[in-house]
Design a protein around this motif. Structure first.
Motif, PDB file in Angstrom:
ATOM      1  N   LEU A   1      12.738  40.593 -10.414  1.00 54.82           N
ATOM      2  CA  LEU A   1      14.188  40.531 -10.538  1.00 54.82           C
ATOM      3  C   LEU A   1      14.756  41.242  -9.321  1.00 54.82           C
ATOM      4  O   LEU A   1      14.688  42.471  -9.228  1.00 54.82           O
TER       5      LEU A   1
ATOM      6  N   ARG B   1      21.389  39.661  -9.135  1.00 57.23           N
ATOM      7  CA  ARG B   1      19.941  39.719  -9.362  1.00 57.23           C
ATOM      8  C   ARG B   1      19.514  38.493 -10.141  1.00 57.23           C
ATOM      9  O   ARG B   1      20.167  38.111 -11.118  1.00 57.23           O
ATOM     10  N   GLU B   2      18.435  37.896  -9.680  1.00 56.60           N
ATOM     11  CA  GLU B   2      17.844  36.780 -10.419  1.00 56.60           C
ATOM     12  C   GLU B   2      16.335  36.913 -10.347  1.00 56.60           C
ATOM     13  O   GLU B   2      15.813  37.670  -9.533  1.00 56.60           O
TER      14      GLU B   2
ATOM     15  N   ARG C   1      27.512  27.327  -7.347  1.00 58.28           N
ATOM     16  CA  ARG C   1      26.997  27.591  -8.696  1.00 58.28           C
ATOM     17  C   ARG C   1      28.017  27.188  -9.752  1.00 58.28           C
ATOM     18  O   ARG C   1      27.689  26.590 -10.770  1.00 58.28           O
TER      19      ARG C   1
ATOM     20  N   GLN D   1      27.967  23.781 -12.547  1.00 53.36           N
ATOM     21  CA  GLN D   1      28.361  23.880 -13.952  1.00 53.36           C
ATOM     22  C   GLN D   1      29.556  22.960 -14.209  1.00 53.36           C
ATOM     23  O   GLN D   1      29.623  22.289 -15.235  1.00 53.36           O
TER      24      GLN D   1
ATOM     25  N   VAL E   1      25.244  49.775 -14.198  1.00 56.84           N
ATOM     26  CA  VAL E   1      24.578  48.749 -13.409  1.00 56.84           C
ATOM     27  C   VAL E   1      23.078  48.844 -13.649  1.00 56.84           C
ATOM     28  O   VAL E   1      22.416  47.852 -13.953  1.00 56.84           O
TER      29      VAL E   1
ATOM     30  N   VAL F   1      20.516  46.140 -15.223  1.00 59.12           N
ATOM     31  CA  VAL F   1      19.331  45.680 -14.511  1.00 59.12           C
ATOM     32  C   VAL F   1      18.096  45.823 -15.401  1.00 59.12           C
ATOM     33  O   VAL F   1      17.231  44.949 -15.447  1.00 59.12           O
TER      34      VAL F   1
ATOM     35  N   ALA G   1      18.132  43.048 -17.788  1.00 63.47           N
ATOM     36  CA  ALA G   1      17.802  41.803 -17.111  1.00 63.47           C
ATOM     37  C   ALA G   1      16.305  41.740 -16.843  1.00 63.47           C
ATOM     38  O   ALA G   1      15.669  40.700 -17.005  1.00 63.47           O
TER      39      ALA G   1
ATOM     40  N   VAL H   1      17.710  34.699 -16.031  1.00 70.83           N
ATOM     41  CA  VAL H   1      18.751  35.704 -16.191  1.00 70.83           C
ATOM     42  C   VAL H   1      19.438  35.930 -14.849  1.00 70.83           C
ATOM     43  O   VAL H   1      18.801  35.840 -13.802  1.00 70.83           O
ATOM     44  N   THR H   2      20.728  36.149 -14.903  1.00 69.41           N
ATOM     45  CA  THR H   2      21.415  36.624 -13.699  1.00 69.41           C
ATOM     46  C   THR H   2      22.139  37.900 -14.066  1.00 69.41           C
ATOM     47  O   THR H   2      22.719  38.006 -15.147  1.00 69.41           O
ATOM     48  N   GLN H   3      22.058  38.832 -13.162  1.00 70.94           N
ATOM     49  CA  GLN H   3      22.768  40.092 -13.374  1.00 70.94           C
ATOM     50  C   GLN H   3      23.737  40.239 -12.210  1.00 70.94           C
ATOM     51  O   GLN H   3      23.352  40.095 -11.056  1.00 70.94           O
ATOM     52  N   THR H   4      24.996  40.427 -12.516  1.00 73.07           N
ATOM     53  CA  THR H   4      25.993  40.647 -11.462  1.00 73.07           C
ATOM     54  C   THR H   4      26.805  41.872 -11.826  1.00 73.07           C
ATOM     55  O   THR H   4      26.696  42.388 -12.938  1.00 73.07           O
ATOM     56  N   GLN H   5      27.580  42.340 -10.891  1.00 75.13           N
ATOM     57  CA  GLN H   5      28.375  43.523 -11.193  1.00 75.13           C
ATOM     58  C   GLN H   5      29.701  43.440 -10.457  1.00 75.13           C
ATOM     59  O   GLN H   5      29.880  42.600  -9.593  1.00 75.13           O
ATOM     60  N   SER H   6      30.563  44.332 -10.809  1.00 78.49           N
ATOM     61  CA  SER H   6      31.852  44.326 -10.155  1.00 78.49           C
ATOM     62  C   SER H   6      32.370  45.740 -10.144  1.00 78.49           C
ATOM     63  O   SER H   6      32.311  46.436 -11.153  1.00 78.49           O
ATOM     64  N   TYR H   7      32.772  46.189  -8.988  1.00 78.70           N
ATOM     65  CA  TYR H   7      33.400  47.501  -8.939  1.00 78.70           C
ATOM     66  C   TYR H   7      34.556  47.457  -7.957  1.00 78.70           C
ATOM     67  O   TYR H   7      34.681  46.535  -7.146  1.00 78.70           O
TER      68      TYR H   7
ATOM     69  N   ILE I   1      20.286  28.726 -14.819  1.00 77.47           N
ATOM     70  CA  ILE I   1      21.654  29.235 -14.907  1.00 77.47           C
ATOM     71  C   ILE I   1      22.425  28.807 -13.668  1.00 77.47           C
ATOM     72  O   ILE I   1      22.031  29.129 -12.552  1.00 77.47           O
TER      73      ILE I   1
ATOM     74  N   TYR J   1      26.404  28.721 -13.224  1.00 79.40           N
ATOM     75  CA  TYR J   1      27.453  29.719 -12.998  1.00 79.40           C
ATOM     76  C   TYR J   1      26.919  31.091 -13.394  1.00 79.40           C
ATOM     77  O   TYR J   1      26.536  31.298 -14.551  1.00 79.40           O
ATOM     78  N   PRO J   2      26.890  32.033 -12.465  1.00 76.90           N
ATOM     79  CA  PRO J   2      26.140  33.259 -12.727  1.00 76.90           C
ATOM     80  C   PRO J   2      26.931  34.350 -13.430  1.00 76.90           C
ATOM     81  O   PRO J   2      26.397  35.406 -13.707  1.00 76.90           O
ATOM     82  N   LYS J   3      28.215  34.121 -13.661  1.00 76.20           N
ATOM     83  CA  LYS J   3      29.022  35.158 -14.299  1.00 76.20           C
ATOM     84  C   LYS J   3      29.374  34.700 -15.704  1.00 76.20           C
ATOM     85  O   LYS J   3      29.464  33.503 -15.971  1.00 76.20           O
TER      86      LYS J   3
END
Ligand SMILES: Cc1ncc(C[n+]2csc(CCOP(=O)(O)OP(=O)(O)O)c2C)c(N)n1
Ligand SMILES: Cc1ncc(C[n+]2csc(CCOP(=O)(O)OP(=O)(O)O)c2C)c(N)n1
Ligand code: SF4
Ligand code: SF4
Ligand code: SF4
Ligand code: SF4
Ligand code: SF4
Ligand code: SF4
Ligand SMILES: [Mg+2]
Ligand SMILES: [Mg+2]
Lengths: 380, 283, 190, 74, 380, 283, 190, 74
Positions: A9, A180-181, A289, A293, C23, C27, C30, C41-47, C67, C69-71
């Motif tokens: 990951l 992360r993927e 992406r 979708q 975060v 992770v 994930a 799985v996709t893991q994203t973040q926002s700050y 997947i 659309y990752p959000k």
């Protein structure tokens, strides 16, 4: 050494770093900037394990200069930055085009202009990637839309760079870079690597800028016994400065031709359900992406939509788009900016399709739903 | 005493001669001094990379048969850093002008001094931007005329050598084109030094600086260096007032500090040790 | 994984303020579902412009299929460790989405149907001696309540990602998190 | 012709030779030679006038910015 | 003081300097570079006579930074450079767009890429002038084709810059910059000057980035009692940093709208014998001079040619060109590059006209004869 | 002794508080010291322009109610130069981080020192790039950990003050956030100085530098300054070896040199004299 | 101005090597016809990447009407002070174009019909003591041979543009240039 | 409520006041106060515990990075 046997990951930025190392990159010079910093950090951690060198320079200008120097001395070299740093690199990026020095530059796009939105996504450096430096030059620009593409595209960037002796730019973005993927990295030794063509003549016959049938000149490195000159001034095939009209035209023409004559090798486009599509969503990077979708969403609502995703953003895939646009009534160009690539689409697609932009520039990703909405709105 | 023609063995005879410089320009003298230093050290042409920026001085590399790199304005040290790191076996030398190294390139200069990478920089200081037609540079003294200082300069100059020393260079020396023999031997010392070394070569630009400030012909300007130059040993005995307007020549600074690449190489070696152990086991 | 998903997607948001380690917790989750259970799985973040302070969030999308659309578009589960974050994000929950909050901090619980409240921070402080592991504890409760992965997988992920020296504290936090959530879940279902 | 160097009887070759194609008549060698070996022609180019006085001190060629002086050791 | 009463023989570069001073410019920061240096030299000579200040900075980045600072402190300010320096300025030019700071930047184009051809003419920075910095922004770019136009256009650049609170770029070129022609400079006091709009509210109500009906905010200077904040980060109407979606979209949208809504004021096109032309020569800068002559030559050969010369290069005069192109069978786009503005022409002129490029990139000016040749070749 | 709340009179209350900095970050202490210095000097808010680059430190201007300018990374001194030249009546102050001023901005720093323009620069040196997450900066000591130096740094640091002095600054001082009162008074002195003045404020970044190098909490790091700080007077008596690892605090340099703008103004006045004479004649 | 023009244009090139002052000479000519006689004129130049050395040229286009294309297309008059420059540019002369050369330097005169050769450099050196004024002398001869402007106008232009301190030398050079050309012209016509 | 400051009997107002909304509980004031005037609450926020000992030396507010301390001269 990175254990590549198990799926991992990792972030897009890390994948770029691993891709670079897999492709043989052994020199990285950079200056930290959000959201690209993880690339530098990963290179700092990994490169020395492979006998490579990482250096943090005093700024981005020094960084691009150092990687050009390293490449001239025979290393595959890379730097990574984001908008403000990319702007600062333009002059010396131009030098690399002029002196035909292979190297890879990653711009992980964030919101601009200026300091803008350091931690948020944008795609507003797309035109800059083609036109940011002064003078005529012909960049190759690639755009990944997933973590595993980050790896693959970075490998490809090095290969194209070595193959055509020119910088290759990777336009990633904050979402792709930080996301992360799961990826299964290939064994680095199995990765296909293209090396710059070496001279096969003795030094005394060597021309560093020989005009060959395919316009890419074999390249020796400093210290190998081929003592050549490199300059950002217009130069002849030996690399010596010239202001002779004909030599200049030949030289500058060559920069264009070496790209133009190899479009089929350089251009890469991904499509999704495009065969029967009357509605084309054109998107790249993280937006692709959402677009994928959106294709599914739209088809549920009986809109025959398909995705056209340029992986190679520059040179722009005129031919491929023109072909696909013939069947399209509507082309929705979805970008995280106020309209950049759409101008290319307008140029390529004459009157036959309706071209509309879906633009978002507030730091957030376009959603599949927004694309669907746009299609509903615009489809006649 | 070396034969005169040794220089010819290092010139790139595919270049058009006479060279681009104005008749009597000191840049050619610096080039000669440099070539003779290289020759004395028996450095192979293949093993030397010569890097420059943009300016009259920066035209030097094109004329000599080394691995030569004419970069962009102000950036030669940054390019050279990449060259050296990628191939540490190369002897890497930067020759460029005061404007190139100290104006637009000032940041790369001080940072390279600080890092102490094994590179030699020769700054040809002619007090002016020669190539672009006589604008003031960061070394132009106060009260001088320049094409962008029609009412005389109001900016105090840098002392190149002081700046190098306080930024961390390990070898710093200065001479003039009048003192060409000394200049050559200082360049030689700098080339031998393991670490970042700086040689400031004071030179005449009679075409621009000299013309604007009525300092006469090339010959007159070169001879003037004889009178203003003071050897380090003498200078040590003089008061700051007496040194006003003088040029101190000789080795100004020579210390030992760990060199960057050697240091970095240790990290590489350390990290690669386990790998090598691995290999040994397998074999 | 629960069956409440949009096109095979399960969407989770961990929210709170910068510095709470959300975060990292994201992770770990994930990694648990991805590395140890082979799901997509996709893991994203926002700050905000500053990595420190301000609301922070970590998003997961989990799916058996690829997947795109990752959000997240509408959340299956929202964890909120601050009132601010809770107020901001609860409207993004699906109708039957689950909200988990820190009961000591999120005092005004929004009108959603599925709510779990645990005193993560104070439990961490009291039982482990540091609030720093509240993130792992809350993530552990996500594991239980959502069922996105086995506790084992999560534990492995926690141990592989925890900063050196903090492994055992994190393990404890994890186990406490599992425990408190199991109880609550039983109660909710019972 | 522009090269109108006065031909003198020369018992032996000049101790230094000016390569006129590269020389720019800057006058540095003429001025710096401690033995005043050079005169200048009417175009300002140096001419070896007192070759016998040359001590091979090297000052002239070390200061020639154009690599236009070679020495013939005698 | 310059005696303006008699016609003078001056260079384009000098005319730019006089234009600047006439328009009220009182601050110049620059770094010398061929072929723009005469602008700096003239400013160094003239500015202090008018109480203004000239400073030679350590590089081009410092130069653009200093003029932005000076403008914020209330001076009309300018810098001048050429390709390499223009590339270096991009990051901070972007700052000026973002912070909406009026200033004028002259790029006297020379051959590129990189150091290229320092003393020879080119027009290869045209796309860069629009897209050189990262992020979305909307530049005004003007292009003079004679010495007297250098004066007028510089005045206009300052006026547009003050009017719309944004940098204005003048793209001159080596031929125009170095050429000497006779000009009668107007009395400087008679020159029409537009001043930035000043706030008419008390400091406590002042918003430095107020969104007004015409999208240009009144602007106070440092030291006047309006204590505001400026940042290159996305910001709200007060200038304070924000990452609120809506505020950001408003702000960035404004940058576009303030230009787009005033196209008719900003756009300027010169034409020559265009009324009855079936063949349009599109040219700008020094090439427009050749084109004008070519119009005459062509008409002698019975080709009904006319000239379309964008003075405002960006925003590109879509509307005007579209209108004119309707009657045109053939559009010859003559540029000193390998094809830049022609892409805009292709975008605007859909299928109705044949668009061909006449490109020269060897450092020499296109000649009228070459244009005529091209017309002969391409006219069906 | 000033009242605590004097700072509140200078804060920009339209900004969101608490401020962005990590709990315990020394940047806020520097800001307090600066505000108190301004207050003691009775400089009107309207007459002060505060300029910064990019970084944690560079967030300062947004919080205070002066004419504030948050520029691009590394360029605040260049912007400030324009501000000052255009309106010399303004007191112009730059506050920014070690990375901003000395890494990317190093060239502007040394050239501004050289020109001696009447600007005050406060360099907040926390040994690291705080904002971007702990990469090494030109002041990070050798052998320290940073996110881009996982195997410890191999680059020697600059001595900010030495660099300023040898580049030409006329007032140079240093203090730490522990010595906040002294820091404030040094800033006050710098503000009063006519010429280019530099104050280096040593500060803690426990979040990045401290965490990576196990230097503990904000409190611990701040208190550590107490032990490593040596007043100039004491330092003068110590050997270089004894000074190793110490931080010399106090006024390090204070000389007189002509200020740039005053000098330039003389040219303007001279050139405008004839014009004025003209006028008088006519009237 | 002579009537040999293309569409009212008269095109002149002054060529030689860098440092001979040909740009200045061209500017003086341009100023003479422009400022003092009110004609349209454009003066352009071309040099290599180095301002010093190499061939250098200064071009004039003179016309009563507006000048569009600012560079010469076929020369009415070419002045060459070096053999190199002469060889390079004489093909650009019109069929009946005039060539003026320095007779001491340009020894191989190309096959054009209208040639004037004057020993500018040596005359300058011998009569005025410096070769620096050969440029003005040769420009003066252009004035006479082309008739583009009155000698008076040219003299004024020379005096206004000559570097301070060199005015009288330049004036002398000018007059010598007028004189030698007048003689030659008479001879040619006679 | 998070603010669980123990209420004590106070003969006169605290000599220093912590503005909790701005305070980040960094502990600097607590550590640096030479008179140990502060204690911390369970969330780490400073609490004036020994107000009578305060000498108004200013150390706490001069070192508070968050401008969260004001003094009430008494
Ligand atoms: C980015 C950039 N800015 C400016 C220039 C123009 N330029 C060329 S050389 C030079 C100055 C050269 O001065 P110096 O380094 O002292 O060399 P010299 O000619 O005196 O030997 C300048 C400003 C350039 N080529 N590139
Ligand atoms: C041109 C450019 N390069 C890089 C960055 C990223 N960046 C932002 S702040 C910073 C370093 C800040 O370090 P410092 O100046 O020491 O400030 P601190 O955060 O430590 O106070 C960097 C590299 C940027 N914003 N712009
Ligand atoms: S201009 Fe000056 S520095 Fe350049 S070649 Fe001539 S004399 Fe030398
Ligand atoms: S070698 Fe010495 S003595 Fe001989 S000519 Fe040269 S300078 Fe004169
Ligand atoms: S020094 Fe060299 S170039 Fe100068 S006159 Fe003598 S030989 Fe000629
Ligand atoms: S990261 Fe470091 S410098 Fe930045 S606010 Fe936190 S403690 Fe301060
Ligand atoms: S003023 Fe001094 S004694 Fe009083 S609380 Fe603050 S630090 Fe303690
Ligand atoms: S120093 Fe300030 S922020 Fe820190 S605990 Fe004390 S009052 Fe709170
Ligand atoms: Mg110089
Ligand atoms: Mg810092």
């Amino acid at each position: 050494m990175t254990d590549v046997s198990v799926p991992k990951l990792i972030q897009g930025n890390q994948a770029c770093s691993y891709g670079a190392i897999a492709a043989g990159c052994r020199f990285f010079a950079g200056y930290p900037i959000t959201p690209s910093t993880e690339i530098a950090e990963t290179m700092a951690l990994e490169l020395p394990k492979y006998g490579g060198k990482f250096i943090q320079m005093e700024d981005e200008i020094a960084s691009i200069s150092a990687i050009i120097g390293a490449s001239i001395a025979g290393s595959k070299a890379m730097t990574a930055t984001s908008g403000p740093g990319f702007s600062l690199m333009q002059e010396n990026l131009g030098y690399a085009y002029m002196a035909e020095v292979p190297c890879v530059v990653i711009n992980v796009m964030r919101g601009g202009p200026s300091t803008g939105l350091p931690t948020k996504v944008s795609q507003a450096d797309v035109m800059q990637a083609n036109w940011g430096a002064h003078g005529d030059y012909y960049p190759i620009v690639l755009s990944p839309s997933s973590v595993s593409e980050c790896f693959d595209i970075t490998v490809r960037a090095f290969n194209l760079s070595e193959r055509y002796r020119c910088p290759v730019i990777i336009l990633s973005d904050e979402v792709i870079g930080h996301m992360r993927e799961m990826v299964s990295l290939p064994d680095f030794s199995s990765v296909e690597m293209i090396e710059r063509q070496r001279p096969n003549v003795p030094p005394e016959w060597y021309k560093h800028f020989l005009i060959t049938h395919d316009f890419t000149s074999p390249m020796a490195s400093f210290g190998e016994g081929y003592r050549f000159h490199l300059t950002g001034l217009t130069h002849d095939e030996f690399g010596l400065p010239t202001s002779d009209n004909i030599e200049i035209a030949k030289k500058l023409g060559k920069l264009k031709l070496k790209i133009e004559r190899h479009l089929s090798d350089i251009s890469q486009v991904n499509t999704y359900k495009i065969e029967d599509a009357h509605i084309v969503i054109l998107a790249y990077g993280s937006v692709a992406r959402a677009a994928r979708q959106a294709v599914l969403l739209s088809r549920k609502k009986r809109f025959k939509a398909g995705l056209f995703q340029p992986i190679t953003l520059w040179p722009f895939p005129d031919r491929q788009l023109r072909q696909i646009s013939r069947k399209a009534d509507l082309i929705v160009v979805a970008e995280l900016n106020q309209g950049q690539i759409i101008n290319e689409v307008r140029r390529v697609c004459k009157s036959h399709s309706k071209v509309v932009g879906l633009n978002r520039y507030d730091g957030e990703l376009i959603t599949p739903e927004q694309i669907l909405e746009k299609i509903k709105e615009e489809h006649r | 005493m070396q034969k005169s023609d040794v220089t010819h063995q290092y010139l790139r005879h595919t270049m058009e001669f006479p060279n681009v410089w104005c008749p009597g320009c000191g840049i050619g003298i610096v080039l000669g001094a440099f070539i003779r230093a290289v020759d004395r050290l028996h450095i192979s042409k293949d093993d030397l990379a010569l890097v420059s920026g943009i300016g009259c001085t920066a035209r030097i590399p094109a004329y000599v048969d080394f691995n030569t790199l004419h970069t962009t304005h102000g950036r030669p040290i940054a390019f050279a850093t990449g060259v050296k790191l990628a191939n540490p076996k190369l002897k890497v030398v930067v020759i460029s002008g005061d404007g190139d190294i100290l104006a637009i390139g000032g940041n790369h200069f001080i940072h390279a001094c600080r890092r102490n990478i094994d590179i030699t920089v020769v700054v040809v200081n002619n007090y002016i931007y020669g190539m672009t037609g006589g604008q003031y540079s960061p070394t132009t003294p106060m009260g001088k005329r320049a094409s962008t200082a029609p009412y005389l300069t109001v900016e105090p100059p840098f002392d190149t050598c002081n700046l190098a020393i306080s930024s961390g260079a390990t070898f710093v020396a200065r001479s003039t084109v009048y003192h060409a023999t000394q200049l050559s031997s200082l360049i030689e010392k700098a080339l031998v030094k393991k670490g970042f070394s700086v040689v400031e070569a004071m030179s005449n630009c009679h075409t621009q600086y000299g013309r604007l400030n009525r300092e006469g012909t090339a010959v007159r300007m070169i001879q003037a260096f004889k009178n203003v130059a003071v050897p380090v040993s003498t200078a040590a005995k003089l008061s700051p007032e007496k040194l006003e307007g003088k040029i101190v020549i000789g080795v100004l600074h020579d210390i030992e500090r760990p060199e960057y690449i050697e240091h970095y190489q240790k990290i590489i070696d350390r990290l690669q040790l386990p790998k090598m152990a691995d290999k040994e086991e397998k074999e | 994984m629960k069956k409440k998903k949009t096109e095979g997607r399960y969407e989770i948001r961990l929210s709170g303020s910068g510095g709470q380690g959300l975060v990292l917790a994201g992770v770990m989750l994930a990694e648990a579902v991805g590395v140890y259970e082979g799901k997509n799985v996709t893991q994203t973040q926002s700050y905000g412009p500053e990595a420190r302070g301000g609301t922070s969030r970590s998003d997961l999308v989990i799916s058996d299929s690829e997947i795109y659309y990752p959000k997240p578009s509408s959340l299956d589960l929202l964890l909120s460790l601050t009132q601010d974050a809770c107020n901001r994000y609860y409207p993004h929950l699906k109708d039957d989405g689950i909200l988990i909050v820190d009961s000591d901090i999120v005092r005004q619980i929004p009108p959603v149907s599925n709510v779990y409240a645990f005193p993560f921070t104070h439990t961490a402080k009291e039982k482990i001696g540091t609030t720093l592991v509240a993130n792992v504890m809350s993530a552990a409760s996500i594991v239980i309540i959502s069922g996105i992965c086995k506790t084992d997988s999560f534990l492995k992920a926690v141990l592989s990602r925890a900063p050196r020296g903090t492994e055992s504290k994190n393990e404890t936090a994890c186990k406490i998190g599992f425990e408190m959530s199991r109880k609550a879940l039983k109660k909710a279902k019972g | 012709m522009a090269e109108k160097v006065t031909k003198r009887y020369k018992p032996r070759p000049d101790p230094v030779v000016i390569y006129k194609k590269w020389c720019k008549a800057c006058g540095i060698c003429v001025e710096l030679c401690p033995k005043k070996v050079f005169d200048t022609d009417r175009d300002g180019y140096p001419v070896v006038a007192r070759g016998l006085d040359c001590t091979q001190c090297s000052i002239c060629w070390i200061h020639c910015p154009d690599f236009a002086i070679t020495s013939k050791e005698i």
